[in-house]
Motif scaffolding. Structure first.
Motif, short mmCIF file in Angstrom:
data_model
loop_
_atom_site.label_atom_id
_atom_site.label_comp_id
_atom_site.label_asym_id
_atom_site.label_seq_id
_atom_site.Cartn_x
_atom_site.Cartn_y
_atom_site.Cartn_z
N GLU A 140 0.67 -1.42 -0.27
CA GLU A 140 -0.07 -0.07 0.01
C GLU A 140 0.84 1.30 0.19
OE1 GLU A 140 -2.06 -0.15 3.49
OE2 GLU A 140 -3.64 -1.85 2.39
N ARG A 141 1.76 0.87 0.89
CA ARG A 141 3.22 2.29 0.99
C ARG A 141 3.19 2.30 -0.32
NH1 ARG A 141 4.90 -0.17 6.19
NH2 ARG A 141 3.51 0.21 7.35
N ARG A 142 4.45 1.76 -1.10
CA ARG A 142 4.65 1.01 -2.31
C ARG A 142 3.63 2.37 -3.00
NH1 ARG A 142 5.01 -2.84 -6.47
NH2 ARG A 142 2.62 -2.97 -6.44
N ASP A 143 2.41 1.46 -3.27
CA ASP A 143 2.14 1.82 -4.75
C ASP A 143 1.28 3.66 -4.40
OD1 ASP A 143 1.33 -0.41 -4.83
OD2 ASP A 143 0.05 -1.15 -4.84
N PHE A 144 1.35 4.16 -2.71
CA PHE A 144 0.70 5.54 -2.46
C PHE A 144 2.34 6.26 -3.24
CE2 PHE A 144 2.63 9.30 0.00
CZ PHE A 144 1.01 9.61 -0.56
N LEU A 145 3.33 6.23 -3.29
CA LEU A 145 4.83 6.92 -3.66
C LEU A 145 4.81 6.16 -4.98
CD1 LEU A 145 7.07 5.33 -0.76
CD2 LEU A 145 5.66 7.84 -0.97
N VAL A 146 4.69 5.07 -6.03
CA VAL A 146 4.95 5.53 -7.17
C VAL A 146 4.24 6.33 -7.72
CG1 VAL A 146 4.62 3.70 -9.23
CG2 VAL A 146 5.71 3.05 -7.41
N GLN A 147 2.59 6.16 -7.45
CA GLN A 147 1.25 7.08 -7.44
C GLN A 147 2.13 8.28 -7.96
OE1 GLN A 147 -2.24 6.18 -6.66
NE2 GLN A 147 -3.08 7.01 -8.19
N SER A 148 2.37 8.54 -6.70
CA SER A 148 3.00 10.07 -6.47
C SER A 148 4.15 10.60 -6.97
CB SER A 148 2.85 10.36 -4.78
OG SER A 148 1.25 9.68 -4.17
N PHE A 149 5.04 10.27 -7.17
CA PHE A 149 6.01 10.26 -7.85
C PHE A 149 6.07 10.66 -8.95
CE2 PHE A 149 7.74 9.27 -3.31
CZ PHE A 149 9.14 10.82 -2.94
N GLY A 150 5.63 9.67 -9.66
CA GLY A 150 5.17 9.34 -10.88
C GLY A 150 4.68 10.62 -11.44
N LYS A 151 3.24 11.59 -11.01
CA LYS A 151 3.03 13.30 -11.66
C LYS A 151 4.09 13.96 -11.42
CE LYS A 151 -1.83 10.92 -10.03
NZ LYS A 151 -2.53 11.28 -9.06
N MET A 152 5.29 13.17 -10.50
CA MET A 152 5.69 14.60 -10.09
C MET A 152 7.18 15.01 -11.81
SD MET A 152 7.37 14.65 -6.63
CE MET A 152 8.52 16.32 -6.59
N GLU A 153 6.74 16.86 -12.23
CA GLU A 153 7.36 16.36 -13.18
C GLU A 153 9.52 16.37 -13.05
OE1 GLU A 153 8.00 20.45 -16.67
OE2 GLU A 153 7.47 20.32 -14.01
N GLY A 154 9.78 15.79 -14.42
CA GLY A 154 10.46 15.29 -13.90
C GLY A 154 11.54 14.17 -13.46
N VAL A 155 10.55 13.52 -13.36
CA VAL A 155 11.19 12.49 -11.88
C VAL A 155 9.84 11.10 -12.83
CG1 VAL A 155 10.43 11.58 -9.79
CG2 VAL A 155 10.76 14.04 -10.12
N LYS A 156 11.84 10.46 -12.80
CA LYS A 156 11.50 8.90 -12.97
C LYS A 156 11.51 7.70 -12.13
CE LYS A 156 14.98 9.58 -16.04
NZ LYS A 156 16.04 8.66 -17.20
N ILE A 157 10.93 6.37 -12.39
CA ILE A 157 10.77 6.05 -11.30
C ILE A 157 10.55 4.84 -11.65
CG2 ILE A 157 8.15 6.29 -11.27
CD1 ILE A 157 9.07 5.42 -8.10
N ALA A 158 10.96 3.41 -11.45
CA ALA A 158 10.95 2.11 -11.83
C ALA A 158 9.86 1.80 -10.78
CB ALA A 158 11.69 1.21 -11.63
N GLU A 159 8.87 0.94 -10.74
CA GLU A 159 7.75 0.54 -9.60
C GLU A 159 8.46 -1.49 -9.47
OE1 GLU A 159 3.25 -0.29 -9.29
OE2 GLU A 159 4.47 -2.80 -10.37
N PRO A 160 8.82 -0.86 -7.28
CA PRO A 160 9.64 -1.67 -6.85
C PRO A 160 9.03 -3.41 -6.44
CG PRO A 160 9.68 -0.17 -5.53
CD PRO A 160 8.54 0.47 -6.83
N LYS A 161 9.67 -4.17 -7.07
CA LYS A 161 8.73 -5.62 -7.29
C LYS A 161 9.16 -6.42 -5.96
CE LYS A 161 7.46 -5.13 -12.10
NZ LYS A 161 6.68 -4.40 -11.60
#
Length: 277
Positions: free
Chosen positions: A172-193
């Protein structure tokens, strides 16, 4: 650790677009007659990547072609994994048991960090040699910690219901952070497994001038800026060999993470990203 053992570490770079997974072709291109040890970490710290079985099988085929190459497989996050990802122990692959030292412990899945108890599993002659060295460095694992570890193992496969509840919270924490940082301009993220880290690429902000702070040139200065302006602690990616990223741990409450994200966003928003040509 490699240098202390008079070895020469060879770092194999990975890419965020590949979810930081090792390319077997890159691995094979770097192996020489002097290569003796391959260190794997899955689920991974700092990226949260989990190696699929098929990819591990490709790596095992390469190891098999080099008879003097051993593998240290760090699997301490094996039970902190998010479906549909599945953990595969490298030693379970054909021909790899006699070539692999599996490192594990109780700090992560069982949240027993302070008990300081880990272990290594592998062929008897290697473990005997490890024991000779280890006995000269420490007096051995505390008996109280060992009793606690036995109780942890008694919870059932993969830690039973207690660990399953914990992993659900991590997801649940991962999903929140991936979704939130994914909306930030100029930020790249890979979803942790797996594990409980995000390895986030903030390099588009390098070169920015922060009022009252100065120039942000790299992951270390960015982490100092976030600590200074947002009171949020992160780890520079340079500590892991990738200066384009910073590591964020989500081994804390969702409420704390929500507040931390808002502070990071507030600190980063005023920064003007330089135009990279």
């Amino acid at each position: 650790m490699a240098r202390l053992a008079d070895a020469t570490p060879v770092i194999l770079s990975t890419k965020i677009e590949d979810n930081f997974l090792l390319d077997p072709k890159v691995l094979e291109s770097q192996i020489t007659e002097k290569s003796r040890l391959l260190i794997l970490c899955s689920p991974s710290n700092p990226t949260g990547s989990v190696y699929p079985k098929k990819l591990l099988e490709e790596i095992a085929e390469i190891v098999a072609r080099h008879p003097r190459l051993l593998v240290v497989s760090d699997e301490i996050y094996e039970h902190i994994i998010y479906r549909p990802a599945i953990h595969t122990s490298f030693a379970s692959l054909p021909g790899m048991w006699e070539r692999t030292l599996t490192v594990n412990g109780f700090s992560k899945a069982f949240a027993m960090t302070g008990w300081r108890l880990g272990y290594v599993a592998g062929p008897k002659h290697f473990i005997t040699a490890c024991g000779k060295l280890q006995s000269q460095f420490t007096s051995g694992a505390c008996s109280i910690s060992q009793k606690a570890a036995v109780a942890a193992l008694g919870l059932g496969y993969a830690g039973g219901e207690e660990v399953a509840v914990m992993v659900k919270a991590f997801r649940e924490r991962r999903d929140f952070l991936v979704q939130s940082f994914g909306k930030m301009e100029g930020v790249k993220i890979a979803e942790p497994k797996g594990a409980f880290y995000l390895f986030i690429d903030f390099s588009s902000y390098y070169g920015a001038e922060a009022e009252g702070f100065g120039r942000i040139d790299d992951s270390e200065s960015l982490c100092r800026y976030l600590l200074d302006k947002g009171q949020v602690a992160a780890v520079p990616g340079s500590a892991f060999g990738d200066d384009s990223c910073i590591r964020i741990s989500y081994a804390t409450s969702l409420t704390t993470l929500q507040a931390a994200f808002e502070r990071i966003k507030k600190a980063v928003t005023p920064l003007k990203r330089p135009a990279h040509v």
